[in-house]
Design a protein around this motif. Structure first.
Motif, mmCIF file in Angstrom:
data_model
loop_
_atom_site.group_PDB
_atom_site.id
_atom_site.type_symbol
_atom_site.label_atom_id
_atom_site.label_comp_id
_atom_site.label_asym_id
_atom_site.label_seq_id
_atom_site.Cartn_x
_atom_site.Cartn_y
_atom_site.Cartn_z
ATOM 1 N N MET A 22 44.709 38.984 38.606
ATOM 2 C CA MET A 22 43.850 39.300 39.756
ATOM 3 C C MET A 22 44.434 40.468 40.548
ATOM 4 N N LEU A 23 45.747 40.437 40.801
ATOM 5 C CA LEU A 23 46.407 41.523 41.533
ATOM 6 C C LEU A 23 46.320 42.837 40.772
ATOM 7 N N ARG A 69 43.850 43.644 38.718
ATOM 8 C CA ARG A 69 42.459 44.103 38.833
ATOM 9 C C ARG A 69 42.211 44.758 40.188
ATOM 10 N N ASN A 70 42.897 44.262 41.222
ATOM 11 C CA ASN A 70 42.784 44.897 42.539
ATOM 12 C C ASN A 70 43.308 46.324 42.534
ATOM 13 N N ASN A 71 44.152 46.643 41.536
ATOM 14 C CA ASN A 71 44.663 48.004 41.359
ATOM 15 C C ASN A 71 43.911 48.750 40.263
ATOM 16 N N ASN A 72 42.704 48.231 39.907
ATOM 17 C CA ASN A 72 41.873 48.841 38.866
ATOM 18 C C ASN A 72 42.573 48.877 37.508
ATOM 19 N N SER A 85 47.086 44.755 55.815
ATOM 20 C CA SER A 85 47.713 44.951 54.509
ATOM 21 C C SER A 85 49.204 45.225 54.606
ATOM 22 N N GLU A 139 51.178 42.497 48.303
ATOM 23 C CA GLU A 139 50.415 43.411 47.451
ATOM 24 C C GLU A 139 51.236 43.810 46.222
#
Length: 226
Positions: A120-121, A123-126, A31, A143
């Motif tokens: 999408m990015l 959603r990856n961070n809620n 990451s 990221e």
């Protein structure tokens, strides 16, 4: 038979050299990798693979190529460490994608991002609604760092005036597969006698009875028997 032996020797040399060079280059989590460090890893692996498979490539040539590539990578990393201008040139810099709740279209185009990528990015961070975002910053490793609008932030214990109990330790494994992890005992300044006493309190009289034991944040011991 000679062919198998030769391939085995070349594989062993390539494996050991690759292991040594990757340790020298240092460790970065996937990451945290930039495009440059990612490509460097692939290149080293390809050189090692070619050295093993292609008999027309001499071992010394593969050794030289891998070593030189690693040294050049170290040089680039050192330059970027010492010079902020070089760091921006080599590793890029963070890009503001959403500013004060507004999507920066020019930045999206420059980073070759579409709205599907952005959602999408998020959603990856809620974050499931663009309306909740105050700032979103695309980092050099790809990221997305997100700052929600103040009214959308979760309530913290401090906000609710809940008493906060600070942790004495971080969860640390002390026994694994019936063996004491001596290094962790030293790091946490824990005596072996204390550990044995804690086990006795849990009705355990031998370390070999323990599958896993972990020091908890409050200083207690979690024990999983065999």
């Amino acid at each position: 038979m000679d062919r198998i032996l030769t391939t085995s020797i070349r594989t062993l040399i390539g494996f050991v050299l690759l292991l040594i060079l990757t340790r020298i280059l240092g460790k970065k989590q996937l990451s945290q990798m930039t495009i440059f460090t990612y490509i460097t890893g692939i290149a080293l692996g390809n050189i090692a693979g070619d050295m093993v498979v292609h008999r027309d490539i001499k071992i010394i040539d593969g050794f030289t190529g891998m070593t030189l590539w690693a040294l050049l990578t170290l040089l680039i990393e050192y330059i970027s460490l010492k010079s902020s201008k070089a760091r921006v040139l080599l590793n890029d810099e963070p890009t503001i994608i959403i500013k004060k709740g507004k999507i920066m279209k020019k930045a999206m185009v420059a980073e070759k991002l579409n709205l599907d990528d952005l959602t999408m990015l998020l959603r990856n961070n809620n974050v499931f609604s663009m309306a909740d975002v105050d700032y979103a910053i695309l980092e050099p490793n790809g990221e997305l760092s997100v700052l929600k609008k103040e009214e959308k932030e979760l309530l913290t214990k401090k906000d609710a005036n809940v008493q906060i109990h600070y942790s004495r330790y971080i969860p640390t494994e002390l026994i694994v597969d019936g063996k004491i992890v001596e290094k962790n005992l030293k790091e946490e300044h824990i005596q072996k006698e204390w550990l044995i006493d804690q086990l006795k309190m849990n009705g355990i009289h031998s370390i070999h009875e323990v599958n896993y034991a972990e020091l908890q944040m409050d200083g207690s011991l979690f024990v999983d028997k065999n």
